[in-house]
Design an enzyme around this catalytic site. Structure first.
Site, mmCIF file in Angstrom:
data_model
loop_
_atom_site.group_PDB
_atom_site.id
_atom_site.type_symbol
_atom_site.label_atom_id
_atom_site.label_comp_id
_atom_site.label_asym_id
_atom_site.label_seq_id
_atom_site.Cartn_x
_atom_site.Cartn_y
_atom_site.Cartn_z
ATOM 1 N N ALA A 103 0.860 -1.178 0.000
ATOM 2 C CA ALA A 103 0.000 0.000 0.000
ATOM 3 C C ALA A 103 0.901 1.235 0.000
ATOM 4 O O ALA A 103 2.053 1.177 0.440
ATOM 5 C CB ALA A 103 -0.905 -0.018 1.223
ATOM 6 N N GLY A 112 0.597 -5.060 0.926
ATOM 7 C CA GLY A 112 -0.568 -5.179 0.055
ATOM 8 C C GLY A 112 -0.234 -5.836 -1.286
ATOM 9 O O GLY A 112 -1.115 -6.422 -1.918
ATOM 10 N N GLU A 125 -0.400 -9.440 -0.606
ATOM 11 C CA GLU A 125 -1.823 -9.766 -0.420
ATOM 12 C C GLU A 125 -2.573 -9.762 -1.750
ATOM 13 O O GLU A 125 -3.447 -10.597 -1.979
ATOM 14 C CB GLU A 125 -2.445 -8.772 0.563
ATOM 15 C CG GLU A 125 -1.852 -8.928 1.962
ATOM 16 C CD GLU A 125 -2.273 -7.825 2.912
ATOM 17 O OE1 GLU A 125 -2.026 -6.631 2.588
ATOM 18 O OE2 GLU A 125 -2.844 -8.135 3.968
ATOM 19 N N GLU A 133 4.598 -5.000 7.170
ATOM 20 C CA GLU A 133 3.807 -3.979 7.865
ATOM 21 C C GLU A 133 4.284 -3.747 9.299
ATOM 22 O O GLU A 133 4.266 -2.632 9.812
ATOM 23 C CB GLU A 133 2.324 -4.379 7.882
ATOM 24 C CG GLU A 133 1.615 -4.240 6.531
ATOM 25 C CD GLU A 133 1.665 -5.487 5.680
ATOM 26 O OE1 GLU A 133 2.496 -6.374 5.955
ATOM 27 O OE2 GLU A 133 0.862 -5.564 4.734
#
Ligand code: HXC
Length: 257
Positions: free
Chosen positions: A66, A108, A111, A131
């Protein structure tokens, strides 16, 4: 549609979406994830498309996570309203998705690769959930999808240390389907995608739905879903064609009906 952060193209029955913010290592800002969901839904509705490849622009990254610069000052409510619906839309795509991971797939990005149904990666690809290093945890399914695939102990190490994992190791653990040399990634992904896209479309859709049901149900319920989908396919023209073609020793010609 006009996209600013992704590229969309077609190769026969295969749709290709390329995350296209190479200077930012294809960091997933809200705009990009929303465009991605739009593009995938458009391919999903398109009968001329049978399989979709997702990859990243440039040599370095599939997606480095992200967009940290976008998130740094956000409140919980900003995050909640910011576009996590896009991830739910990606989860609901019916057609098979292949992640072609060409470098970093972190946070992300990892993911997103795990939202896909098959993962092909280059030898230099690095996966991970870093993260924890910036004071948060995965938010797009990382803890759940890793745990379901790798089990508890390897997942804990990945999520608690943030250390990256190689494509080779993930291949041996069953999270990566194939590791290929850098220059061959798209060709290998296309080979697999064309093979999948040439099968009977309704059978393909119900096959994906049935496999995904394994992660939601008890064995008995999953078996019942599979069997109902199996029975349902005996109502399709493609089932008649596929079986007739076998008996007549010729190639099947599937129509998606
Ligand atoms: C915003 C990013 C970024 C990210 C890289 N960049 N990752 N920008 N968000 N996640 C930017 C850098 O700021 C830099 O731009 C440019 O991309 C190149 O990156 P470098 O760091 O200079 O490259 P390098 O030294 O080769 O290091 C590569 C890297 C590192 C190891 C991948 O960039 C990195 O650690 N990135 C962050 C990885 C991460 O923590 N991801 C998880 C994010 S949280 P400038 O202009 O500054 O030079 C997350 C939560 C998901 O994903 C929740 C659900 C959606």
């Amino acid at each position: 549609a006009e996209y600013t952060s992704i590229l969309v193209e077609r190769n026969q029955r295969v749709g290709i979406v390329t995350l296209n913010r190479p200077k930012e290592l294809n960091a997933l800002n809200f705009q990009l994830v929303s465009e991605l969901a739009d593009a995938l839904e458009e391919f999903d509705r398109d009968e001329a498309i049978g399989c979709i490849i997702l990859t990243g622009a440039g040599e370095k990254a599939f997606a480095a996570g992200a967009d940290i610069k976008e998130m740094a000052d956000k409140s919980p409510v900003d995050m909640m309203l910011g576009g996590f619906d896009s991830w739910a839309r990606i989860r609901k795509i019916h057609k098979p998705l292949i992640a072609a991971v060409n470098g970093y797939a972190l946070g992300g990005g990892c993911e997103l690769a795990m939202h896909c149904d098959l993962i092909i990666a280059t030898e230099n690809a690095r996966f991970g959930q870093p993260e924890i290093l910036i004071g948060v945890i995965p938010g797009a399914g990382g803890t759940q999808r890793l745990a379901r695939t790798l089990g508890k102990y390897r997942t804990m190490e990945i999520v608690l240390t943030g250390s990256p994992i190689s494509a080779k190791e993930l291949e041996s653990l069953g999270l990566v389907n194939h590791v290929v040399p850098q220059g061959e990634l798209l060709n290998e992904a296309l080979k697999l995608a064309h093979k999948i896209a040439s099968q009977a479309p309704i059978a393909t859709r119900l096959a994906k739905e049935s496999v995904l049901a394994a992660f939601e149900t008890s064995l008995e319920e999953g078996l019942a879903i599979e069997l109902k989908n199996f029975f349902l396919l005996f109502s399709t023209e493609d089932m008649r064609e596929g079986m007739r073609a076998f008996i007549e020793k010729r190639q099947a010609n599937f129509q998606g009906k």
